[in-house]
Scaffold this motif. Sequence first.
Motif, PDB file in Angstrom:
ATOM      1  N   LEU A  34       7.548  12.403  -5.303  1.00 22.72           N
ATOM      2  CA  LEU A  34       8.249  12.540  -4.024  1.00 22.72           C
ATOM      3  C   LEU A  34       7.549  11.730  -2.921  1.00 22.72           C
ATOM      4  CD1 LEU A  34       9.246  16.317  -3.948  1.00 22.72           C
ATOM      5  CD2 LEU A  34      10.768  14.364  -3.972  1.00 22.72           C
ATOM      6  N   LEU A  35       6.244  11.829  -2.894  1.00 23.77           N
ATOM      7  CA  LEU A  35       5.489  11.074  -1.879  1.00 23.77           C
ATOM      8  C   LEU A  35       5.648   9.574  -2.073  1.00 23.77           C
ATOM      9  CD1 LEU A  35       2.146  13.073  -1.466  1.00 23.77           C
ATOM     10  CD2 LEU A  35       3.987  12.833   0.185  1.00 23.77           C
ATOM     11  N   SER A  36       5.619   9.110  -3.348  1.00 17.92           N
ATOM     12  CA  SER A  36       5.755   7.680  -3.592  1.00 17.92           C
ATOM     13  C   SER A  36       7.146   7.193  -3.238  1.00 17.92           C
ATOM     14  CB  SER A  36       5.406   7.338  -5.043  1.00 17.92           C
ATOM     15  OG  SER A  36       6.378   7.854  -5.917  1.00 17.92           O
ATOM     16  N   LYS A  37       8.155   8.037  -3.427  1.00 12.27           N
ATOM     17  CA  LYS A  37       9.523   7.634  -3.129  1.00 12.27           C
ATOM     18  C   LYS A  37       9.813   7.696  -1.631  1.00 12.27           C
ATOM     19  CE  LYS A  37      14.220   8.168  -4.437  1.00 12.27           C
ATOM     20  NZ  LYS A  37      14.818   7.321  -5.352  1.00 12.27           N
ATOM     21  N   PHE A  38       9.399   8.775  -0.968  1.00 10.92           N
ATOM     22  CA  PHE A  38       9.799   8.972   0.432  1.00 10.92           C
ATOM     23  C   PHE A  38       8.683   8.692   1.444  1.00 10.92           C
ATOM     24  CE2 PHE A  38      12.713  11.799  -1.915  1.00 10.92           C
ATOM     25  CZ  PHE A  38      13.896  11.207  -1.538  1.00 10.92           C
ATOM     26  N   ALA A  39       7.455   8.988   1.169  1.00 15.56           N
ATOM     27  CA  ALA A  39       6.405   8.905   2.180  1.00 15.56           C
ATOM     28  C   ALA A  39       5.489   7.702   2.007  1.00 15.56           C
ATOM     29  CB  ALA A  39       5.578  10.185   2.166  1.00 15.56           C
ATOM     30  N   TRP A  40       5.251   7.293   0.776  1.00 18.48           N
ATOM     31  CA  TRP A  40       4.276   6.230   0.528  1.00 18.48           C
ATOM     32  C   TRP A  40       4.689   4.916   1.190  1.00 18.48           C
ATOM     33  CZ3 TRP A  40      -0.244   7.591  -1.388  1.00 18.48           C
ATOM     34  CH2 TRP A  40      -1.138   6.585  -1.737  1.00 18.48           C
ATOM     35  N   LYS A  41       5.921   4.493   1.033  1.00 12.06           N
ATOM     36  CA  LYS A  41       6.394   3.232   1.617  1.00 12.06           C
ATOM     37  C   LYS A  41       6.323   3.254   3.146  1.00 12.06           C
ATOM     38  CE  LYS A  41       9.265   1.930  -2.258  1.00 12.06           C
ATOM     39  NZ  LYS A  41      10.608   1.719  -2.759  1.00 12.06           N
ATOM     40  N   PRO A  42       6.809   4.323   3.815  1.00 11.97           N
ATOM     41  CA  PRO A  42       6.687   4.329   5.273  1.00 11.97           C
ATOM     42  C   PRO A  42       5.239   4.354   5.752  1.00 11.97           C
ATOM     43  CG  PRO A  42       8.335   5.938   4.598  1.00 11.97           C
ATOM     44  CD  PRO A  42       7.685   5.412   3.365  1.00 11.97           C
TER      45      PRO A  42
END
Length: 164
Positions: free
Chosen positions: A24-32
């Motif tokens: 979840l973090l890599s999909k939603f939070a990591w990029k931002p």
Amino acid sequence: MELVTPSIGLVFWTTLTFVLLIMLLSKFAWKPIVAALNDREKSIEDALNAAEKAKEELSRLNVESDKLIKAARVERDKMLKEAKTLSDSLIHEAKVQAHAEGAKMIAKAHHEINNQKLAALAEVKNQVGALSIQIAEKILRKKFADAKEQEALVTELLKDVKLN
């Protein structure tokens, strides 16, 4: 011991939760987060570049300001030199003019003295002529037979005459 050693179910669910959290973090939070860090890095780099450019501009302006100050000093020295030269020339011209005026006044005084001298000489000549005529009149009026009497009269008349 049960409290210290975890059970297999707890390890399974903790691992599953951790993997889900990572996904979840890599999909939603990591990029931002990475994008925000990249943006921040870029803005810091831009600020450093702008600061470097400002430093170079300040250095250039300081050099230019020094050149302007030097040019202003040269101009000031030139103006002071011109003012001194002008002042000296005005003083010299005033001295020359005063000298010429003095010479003119002296020449005028000499001329006036000569005129008065000539007038005085003319007056003396007129007086001498008038006295001569008076003496001649007095001599002619008296009809002397004797030359000694004529000389005595002329001598007596000359004593009465006062020469200036």
